[in-house]
Design a protein around this motif. Sequence first.
Motif, PDB file in Angstrom:
ATOM      1  N   SER A 144       0.843  -1.198   0.000  1.00 32.64           N
ATOM      2  CA  SER A 144       0.000   0.000   0.000  1.00 32.64           C
ATOM      3  C   SER A 144       0.873   1.241   0.000  1.00 32.64           C
ATOM      4  O   SER A 144       1.810   1.358   0.805  1.00 32.64           O
ATOM      5  N   LEU A 145       0.552   2.170  -0.900  1.00 33.15           N
ATOM      6  CA  LEU A 145       1.306   3.410  -1.036  1.00 33.15           C
ATOM      7  C   LEU A 145       0.454   4.575  -0.560  1.00 33.15           C
ATOM      8  O   LEU A 145      -0.735   4.654  -0.864  1.00 33.15           O
ATOM      9  N   THR A 146       1.068   5.481   0.184  1.00 32.89           N
ATOM     10  CA  THR A 146       0.414   6.724   0.568  1.00 32.89           C
ATOM     11  C   THR A 146       0.723   7.785  -0.483  1.00 32.89           C
ATOM     12  O   THR A 146       1.602   7.581  -1.340  1.00 32.89           O
ATOM     13  N   PRO A 147       0.046   8.938  -0.461  1.00 33.46           N
ATOM     14  CA  PRO A 147       0.312   9.958  -1.483  1.00 33.46           C
ATOM     15  C   PRO A 147       1.764  10.385  -1.588  1.00 33.46           C
ATOM     16  O   PRO A 147       2.223  10.745  -2.672  1.00 33.46           O
ATOM     17  N   GLU A 148       2.541  10.350  -0.490  1.00 28.21           N
ATOM     18  CA  GLU A 148       3.939  10.757  -0.573  1.00 28.21           C
ATOM     19  C   GLU A 148       4.771   9.782  -1.405  1.00 28.21           C
ATOM     20  O   GLU A 148       5.904  10.095  -1.777  1.00 28.21           O
ATOM     21  N   ASN A 149       4.205   8.603  -1.723  1.00 32.13           N
ATOM     22  CA  ASN A 149       4.914   7.626  -2.535  1.00 32.13           C
ATOM     23  C   ASN A 149       4.692   7.815  -4.035  1.00 32.13           C
ATOM     24  O   ASN A 149       5.276   7.074  -4.836  1.00 32.13           O
ATOM     25  N   TYR A 150       3.826   8.762  -4.408  1.00 33.37           N
ATOM     26  CA  TYR A 150       3.676   9.032  -5.842  1.00 33.37           C
ATOM     27  C   TYR A 150       3.530  10.518  -6.148  1.00 33.37           C
ATOM     28  O   TYR A 150       3.248  10.891  -7.277  1.00 33.37           O
ATOM     29  N   LEU A 151       3.752  11.384  -5.143  1.00 39.08           N
ATOM     30  CA  LEU A 151       3.678  12.823  -5.344  1.00 39.08           C
ATOM     31  C   LEU A 151       4.998  13.475  -4.941  1.00 39.08           C
ATOM     32  O   LEU A 151       5.715  12.961  -4.074  1.00 39.08           O
ATOM     33  N   PHE A 152       5.308  14.605  -5.553  1.00 40.34           N
ATOM     34  CA  PHE A 152       6.390  15.441  -5.051  1.00 40.34           C
ATOM     35  C   PHE A 152       5.878  16.865  -4.893  1.00 40.34           C
ATOM     36  O   PHE A 152       4.951  17.291  -5.580  1.00 40.34           O
ATOM     37  N   ARG A 153       6.467  17.587  -3.978  1.00 38.91           N
ATOM     38  CA  ARG A 153       5.992  18.923  -3.635  1.00 38.91           C
ATOM     39  C   ARG A 153       6.346  19.927  -4.730  1.00 38.91           C
ATOM     40  O   ARG A 153       7.465  19.941  -5.242  1.00 38.91           O
TER      41      ARG A 153
END
Length: 632
Positions: A373-382
């Motif tokens: 399971s991936l959280t948003p920080e695992n597919y987003l960058f700031r």
Amino acid sequence: MASRGRPRPGSLQALAAASIAILFLAAASRAAAGSPDRPAPGPPLFLPLTRSYPNASRLAASSRRGLGDGAHPNARMRLHDDLLTNGYYTTRLYIGTPPQEFALIVDSGSTVTYVPCASCEQCGNHQDPRFQPDLSSSYSPVKCNVDCTCDSDKKQCTYERQYAEMSSSSGVLGEDIVSFGRESELKPQRAVFGCENSETGDLFSQHADGIMGLGRGQLSIMDQLVEKGVISDSFSLCYGGMDIGGGAMVLGGVPAPSDMVFSHSDPLRSPYYNIELKEIHVAGKALRVDSRIFDSKHGTVLDSGTTYAYLPEQAFVAFRDAVTSKVHSLKKIRGPDPNYKDICFAGAGRNVSKLHEVFPDVDMVFGNGQKLSLTPENYLFRHSKVDGAYCLGVFQNGKDPTTLLGGIIVRNTLVTYDRHNEKIGFWKTNCSELWERLHIGDAPSPAPSSDTNSETDMSPAPAPSSLPEFDVGLITVDMSINVTYPNLKPHLHELAELIAKELEIDSRQVRVMNITSQGNSTLIRWGIFPAGSDNAMSNATAMGIIYRLTQHHVQLPENLGSYQLLEWNVQPLPRRSWFQEHVVSILLGILLVVLVTLSAFLVVLVWRKKFSGQTAYRPVDSVAPEQELQPL
């Protein structure tokens, strides 16, 4: 070798990001006989991902130890830098007697460890001084023999690596004692490494000194240690989360948590670490793509040196549309770099821990049915220019059907490469608290030092695991420089400008707050202020500055010697009194009153002057001076 910076792989560059490189025959000393890594000399050999692996039989040998067998120590090492700020993570490796320190990029896709050599004529300016073989009493060259490519003098074996991302490294092979730092249970070991004489492209311009190769191959530091029987055939990486950076690495086995999920990794499929990815779910729904798409061409490759994730075209379009359909409340905006068509969303807020309330969860399902399971920080960058905005860190892999998973996918995830059992494990955790969460006791070994009696810790000052959610008004940094104050004083302005340049901020933001002479060294307290007319800097900006400082990104000129970062402190924007908050309004009010008063005074003055110029009134019987009539 991987794509470590902002540039993203296209159809050819994706191979580089997965460490698919044009490799020239290299040679290395075997543990006993000094024979090379590759069995045959000759012209350059192109080595793509194939289904053959020359060391497959050796991997299956019964002498290999499994994960966490308890029979061997391990090398516990810290990771430094930040995945998205720097494009890579580094660790500290110490080579020679006395030890010479190097910051090396941790790369599971490379099969050789190399550092710049003192004799290098085409090497960039990196974080640490170059390796000087003459200063190491334990160094020995890998002597030229019939099984290796030799230098022009036919005295020493050489290596060369050329990558599809247009960077290269070449040099000679040497053997020396390698130490792993104060937290390592593993004692220093002799190992073969590359001493660079030339580097180009990203390797030339990067801040890190070189590469630590963790891939499959006899030049790999992992294969050498396993072959010696000093560690089990496994290593682990744990990358920090968004805005945190840092992490941990273990060469050797660690106890596998009971809820760690595994995927089979077939060494016969390719010499690179692969997993069996079958499905990707967004918000609980599987992408409508054929599961065989993730097994196309080179399959699904896991590479620690790659920054982002890259999917085949059909899978990427399905993933992009699925995520976009779940974020109707956010505004779609342009990315931070006009050279790329990033998919970005504004309005999600600055708190990373609450991103799951806006963005959907993502699951990766493996061939054995287990799910990561991936959280948003695992597919987003700031987004670097819009506060509270984020961009997809998953891209289309050009026209290449290979699936490439970079470091962003495994942030705050312990990834165990269990090579003995041919599987890779994933465990979601806080990497800044890894040892406590694994219930591993702290028994650090002495740090490598040139002086056996020295107790000075030359490691970088610890970086923050996070910052409180407040606007930063000031960053203070205590720095000890190994130069006397009289010699340093004329260079303070130059030093401030150098620090600002290395931190990528305006020189007016860096100011000297206090200086103290301490014998042969000088203690300076620097203040780093918000840019321009801003009253505060964001947490992300402050974190970036702190990480550049703590990872020794600032390189001093030789005449200023070396420095040590002693302490840093972040101060929030101070609370202002009622008068401070309204001082502008008060001053404007006073100015208005003064202007009104002056205007009234000028009106009265003009009026009086106007009427005082007229003839005064005289009574009819008053005496008037006689006036002579003038002729016409």
